[in-house]
Design a protein around this motif. Structure first.
Motif, PDB file in Angstrom:
ATOM      1  N   ALA A 254     -20.730  27.422 -34.079  1.00  0.00           N
ATOM      2  CA  ALA A 254     -20.885  26.614 -35.291  1.00  0.00           C
ATOM      3  C   ALA A 254     -22.293  26.068 -35.454  1.00  0.00           C
ATOM      4  O   ALA A 254     -22.823  26.002 -36.565  1.00  0.00           O
ATOM      5  CB  ALA A 254     -19.880  25.466 -35.277  1.00  0.00           C
ATOM      6  N   LEU A 255     -22.920  25.656 -34.352  1.00  0.00           N
ATOM      7  CA  LEU A 255     -24.239  25.030 -34.410  1.00  0.00           C
ATOM      8  C   LEU A 255     -25.361  26.014 -34.110  1.00  0.00           C
ATOM      9  O   LEU A 255     -26.489  25.624 -33.864  1.00  0.00           O
ATOM     10  CB  LEU A 255     -24.300  23.842 -33.443  1.00  0.00           C
ATOM     11  CG  LEU A 255     -23.326  22.705 -33.772  1.00  0.00           C
ATOM     12  CD1 LEU A 255     -23.315  21.656 -32.657  1.00  0.00           C
ATOM     13  CD2 LEU A 255     -23.659  22.060 -35.104  1.00  0.00           C
ATOM     14  N   SER A 256     -25.037  27.293 -34.149  1.00  0.00           N
ATOM     15  CA  SER A 256     -26.038  28.347 -33.960  1.00  0.00           C
ATOM     16  C   SER A 256     -26.483  28.864 -35.325  1.00  0.00           C
ATOM     17  O   SER A 256     -26.074  28.360 -36.379  1.00  0.00           O
ATOM     18  CB  SER A 256     -25.448  29.490 -33.143  1.00  0.00           C
ATOM     19  OG  SER A 256     -24.569  30.267 -33.944  1.00  0.00           O
TER      20      SER A 256
ATOM     21  N   GLU B  40     -26.203  14.749 -35.057  1.00  0.00           N
ATOM     22  CA  GLU B  40     -24.862  14.230 -34.749  1.00  0.00           C
ATOM     23  C   GLU B  40     -24.325  14.817 -33.455  1.00  0.00           C
ATOM     24  O   GLU B  40     -23.705  14.110 -32.641  1.00  0.00           O
ATOM     25  CB  GLU B  40     -23.916  14.547 -35.908  1.00  0.00           C
ATOM     26  CG  GLU B  40     -24.259  13.819 -37.193  1.00  0.00           C
ATOM     27  CD  GLU B  40     -23.563  14.397 -38.413  1.00  0.00           C
ATOM     28  OE1 GLU B  40     -23.671  13.799 -39.499  1.00  0.00           O
ATOM     29  OE2 GLU B  40     -22.907  15.464 -38.279  1.00  0.00           O
ATOM     30  N   ALA B  41     -24.562  16.093 -33.238  1.00  0.00           N
ATOM     31  CA  ALA B  41     -24.091  16.740 -32.013  1.00  0.00           C
ATOM     32  C   ALA B  41     -24.891  16.273 -30.799  1.00  0.00           C
ATOM     33  O   ALA B  41     -24.326  16.026 -29.725  1.00  0.00           O
ATOM     34  CB  ALA B  41     -24.181  18.258 -32.161  1.00  0.00           C
ATOM     35  N   GLU B  42     -26.193  16.159 -30.961  1.00  0.00           N
ATOM     36  CA  GLU B  42     -27.026  15.752 -29.825  1.00  0.00           C
ATOM     37  C   GLU B  42     -26.710  14.333 -29.378  1.00  0.00           C
ATOM     38  O   GLU B  42     -26.802  14.008 -28.185  1.00  0.00           O
ATOM     39  CB  GLU B  42     -28.502  15.874 -30.179  1.00  0.00           C
ATOM     40  CG  GLU B  42     -29.404  15.652 -28.970  1.00  0.00           C
ATOM     41  CD  GLU B  42     -30.840  16.050 -29.211  1.00  0.00           C
ATOM     42  OE1 GLU B  42     -31.632  16.011 -28.252  1.00  0.00           O
ATOM     43  OE2 GLU B  42     -31.183  16.425 -30.358  1.00  0.00           O
TER      44      GLU B  42
ATOM     45  N   GLN C 214     -18.038  16.504 -34.120  1.00  0.00           N
ATOM     46  CA  GLN C 214     -16.697  17.098 -34.079  1.00  0.00           C
ATOM     47  C   GLN C 214     -16.763  18.542 -33.575  1.00  0.00           C
ATOM     48  O   GLN C 214     -15.955  18.952 -32.729  1.00  0.00           O
ATOM     49  CB  GLN C 214     -16.077  17.078 -35.488  1.00  0.00           C
ATOM     50  CG  GLN C 214     -15.729  15.696 -36.015  1.00  0.00           C
ATOM     51  CD  GLN C 214     -14.323  15.249 -35.667  1.00  0.00           C
ATOM     52  OE1 GLN C 214     -13.591  15.941 -34.948  1.00  0.00           O
ATOM     53  NE2 GLN C 214     -13.949  14.082 -36.153  1.00  0.00           N
ATOM     54  N   PHE C 215     -17.715  19.314 -34.096  1.00  0.00           N
ATOM     55  CA  PHE C 215     -17.856  20.704 -33.635  1.00  0.00           C
ATOM     56  C   PHE C 215     -17.991  20.755 -32.112  1.00  0.00           C
ATOM     57  O   PHE C 215     -17.266  21.488 -31.425  1.00  0.00           O
ATOM     58  CB  PHE C 215     -19.093  21.351 -34.261  1.00  0.00           C
ATOM     59  CG  PHE C 215     -18.930  21.825 -35.681  1.00  0.00           C
ATOM     60  CD1 PHE C 215     -17.748  22.400 -36.117  1.00  0.00           C
ATOM     61  CD2 PHE C 215     -19.983  21.721 -36.586  1.00  0.00           C
ATOM     62  CE1 PHE C 215     -17.604  22.856 -37.429  1.00  0.00           C
ATOM     63  CE2 PHE C 215     -19.853  22.171 -37.895  1.00  0.00           C
ATOM     64  CZ  PHE C 215     -18.670  22.738 -38.319  1.00  0.00           C
ATOM     65  N   LEU C 216     -18.907  19.993 -31.576  1.00  0.00           N
ATOM     66  CA  LEU C 216     -19.200  20.064 -30.146  1.00  0.00           C
ATOM     67  C   LEU C 216     -18.035  19.557 -29.304  1.00  0.00           C
ATOM     68  O   LEU C 216     -17.668  20.156 -28.281  1.00  0.00           O
ATOM     69  CB  LEU C 216     -20.470  19.259 -29.842  1.00  0.00           C
ATOM     70  CG  LEU C 216     -21.061  19.447 -28.446  1.00  0.00           C
ATOM     71  CD1 LEU C 216     -21.489  20.893 -28.212  1.00  0.00           C
ATOM     72  CD2 LEU C 216     -22.252  18.512 -28.241  1.00  0.00           C
TER      73      LEU C 216
END
Length: 540
Positions: free
Chosen positions: A199-201, A221-223, A321-323
């Motif tokens: 998703a984050l790629s 947000e993920a970091e 949320q993705f991570l």
């Protein structure tokens, strides 16, 4: 980012398994990318699939390139972004764009009517993102060929109208270079990422950035949550994974996803692929149930996104949320003792499709009976559709589920006539009663077992693994339809319609060889057929 337990039994089971996991150092080992966690047999695939843990930081190096691509597209007036991709190459971008309220047309289909619909929409202003990790995905190849021909026929240079996203060394990379298409490849020095964890790629970020989403914010947000994932306490990934896995071990393996109050749009469909394809194998797995109300049965776990209606509540922005869901799914697979990074039962449907396409005529067989515009194929006792639906519902095991799989145009309902002067509620009612997906809700009213719905061939890259590799307790209802206007696939000896039917029959064969009960409903007239299905299920 916060995960909270709202039911004592869930909290107790999660606490027990989390204690075992932390005793073995699992949170720190997973956050550090230890490929040995899932055992010796899974080590090679885990080593090749844990790169998603680095994406919140490594994907930042894409941001200048994404900004340049988006700027060039806008300068050329290419504001209609179409994504040709399947599974993980499409679902994350769809969620990002829906949440950010930016337009993106996702083509994860081989349905001729749906493709024709997209081709008719602002072709002059269109840029197509073609996304495939392997570079050999049959649907993506077909759509690329169709769009190349459409641009050429309209007198538009195809070279500047494609952005190809693929892994280094794939056949698609070579083709993009030869054709002069813009190309974004995964960096060879960054650990690889499996499709459903991407998703984050570039697979999620390229189409989203072209459509106008703020992808840098997603990475922020993920970091922000990343440092929490190595902790034994206060670790949302561990908390969620322990809840999912602990509940499944206790027999609560139907994951009902609730998001009606969330500002994040469509996340359950992305979670569905992630969880089903990662855990549904070796006769085990967690079945995600999307767009359905809980039945209150003992095998359900209700997880709510930013809502108090479930057994577990998950709060946080989309990038986090993705991570966290990726981390939690890897934890749940560990508890279920399956490899979260393979999909061993997906290949058979693809191989069946390839073989069927070599036949002069597709072996559809003879119908067991016909009810108006619907032909019914399979070993059934019923002689009409109401009787068939009653038979199918009765066949669901006490711990099982019913899966409806529709190889149709998922936007066709919007073509339904609405009353003159109709308000929005009346228009919505008209659309619902012309939508094959309404069949899921009507069937669900007649059973306390989960009823899932998937558009084909989209679901082959999502829940298809669970259907064939998960527990032997599913009943399958497949819907196909006659093609009124087909679309040729340049350079291939088949049309989209023939490919779509071959995919349906290929997957049906894979289910049947595993002894999984399946019935095919073929609509000789699509609109009339859907209407008859919805009428008949209410008579069952």
């Amino acid at each position: 980012m916060e995960v909270s337990y709202r039911e004592e039994e869930v909290a107790s089971a999660a606490s027990s398994v989390a204690g075992r996991l932390t005793a073995h150092g699992v949170p720190e080992r997973l956050a550090g990318g230890d490929p040995t966690l899932w055992g010796e047999d899974a080590e090679a695939e885990a080593a090749a699939g844990l790169g998603w843990l680095a994406l919140p930081r490594s994907s930042r190096e894409l941001l200048p390139e994404l900004g340049e691509l988006a700027g060039r597209a806008r300068a050329a007036g290419l504001t209609n972004v179409v994504l040709a991709g399947m599974g993980g190459a499409a679902l994350a971008a769809e969620v990002i764009c829906d949440t950010c309220d930016v337009p993106l047309t996702v083509l994860d289909t081989t349905d001729p009517a749906q493709v024709r619909r997209a081709l008719a929409e602002r072709l002059d202003d269109t840029v197509v993102v073609v996304a495939s990790k392997s570079g050999t995905t049959v649907e993506t190849d077909a759509l690329l060929r169709v769009y190349e021909a459409a641009f050429a026929e309209a007198g538009l240079d195809p070279a500047g109208r494609f952005v190809v996203v693929t892994d280094p060394g794939s056949p698609l990379e070579k083709r993009a270079v030869e054709a002069g298409h813009a190309l974004v490849t995964a960096r060879p020095d960054v650990p690889p990422v499996g499709g459903r964890y991407a998703a984050l790629s570039a697979y999620g970020l390229v189409p989203a950035a072209l459509a106008g989403a703020d992808v840098a914010r997603l990475l922020d947000e993920a970091e922000e949550v990343l440092p929490l994932l190595s902790r034994d306490t206060g670790n949302p990934g561990l908390d969620l994974g322990a809840a999912l896995g602990g509940a499944a071990l206790a027999g609560r393996d139907k994951l009902v996803l609730e998001d009606q109050l969330s500002a994040i749009n469509g996340l359950p469909h992305w979670i569905e692929q992630l969880v089903a394809e990662s855990t549904g194998k070796q006769g085990r797995g967690i079945l995600p149930v999307v767009a359905a109300d809980p039945n209150g049965t003992g095998d359900e776990l209700v997880v709510a996104i930013e809502s108090d209606v479930g057994d577990v509540r998950v709060d946080g922005p989309l990038g986090a949320q993705f991570l966290v869901w990726e981390y939690a799914t890897a934890i749940a697979a560990l508890l279920l003792e399956v490899n979260p990074f393979d999909q061993p039962d997906v290949a058979e449907s693809k191989e069946n499709t390839t073989e069927l396409l070599t036949y002069p005529d597709l072996p559809a067989g003879a119908p067991a009976f016909t009810d108006g515009p619907v032909e019914v194929y399979g070993a059934v006792r019923a002689t009409d559709l109401p009787g068939l639906f009653a038979e199918v519902l009765h066949a669901i095991p006490g711990d099982g589920y019913l899966a409806v799989m529709a190889y149709l145009d998922r936007l066709a309902a919007f073509d339904a006539p609405v009353p003159v002067g109709a308000d929005f509620e009346q228009m919505t009612d008209a659309w619902m009663m012309a939508d094959a997906a309404t069949l899921r809700a009507l069937l669900a009213l007649r059973t306390d077992r989960p009823v899932t719905f998937g558009w084909g061939p989209r679901f082959l890259h999502t829940t298809g693994q669970y259907h064939k590799g998960g527990p032997q307790n599913g009943v399958f209802l497949q819907i196909t339809g006659e093609v009124a206007e087909d679309v040729a696939v340049p350079g291939r000896p088949y049309t989209l319609g023939r490919l779509q039917l071959a995919q349906a029959l290929g997957d049906l064969g894979a289910l049947e060889t595993r002894g999984r009960p399946a019935v095919r409903l073929h609509l000789t007239d699509r609109a009339a057929g859907v209407a008859r299905l919805l009428e008949a299920v209410q008579e069952a």
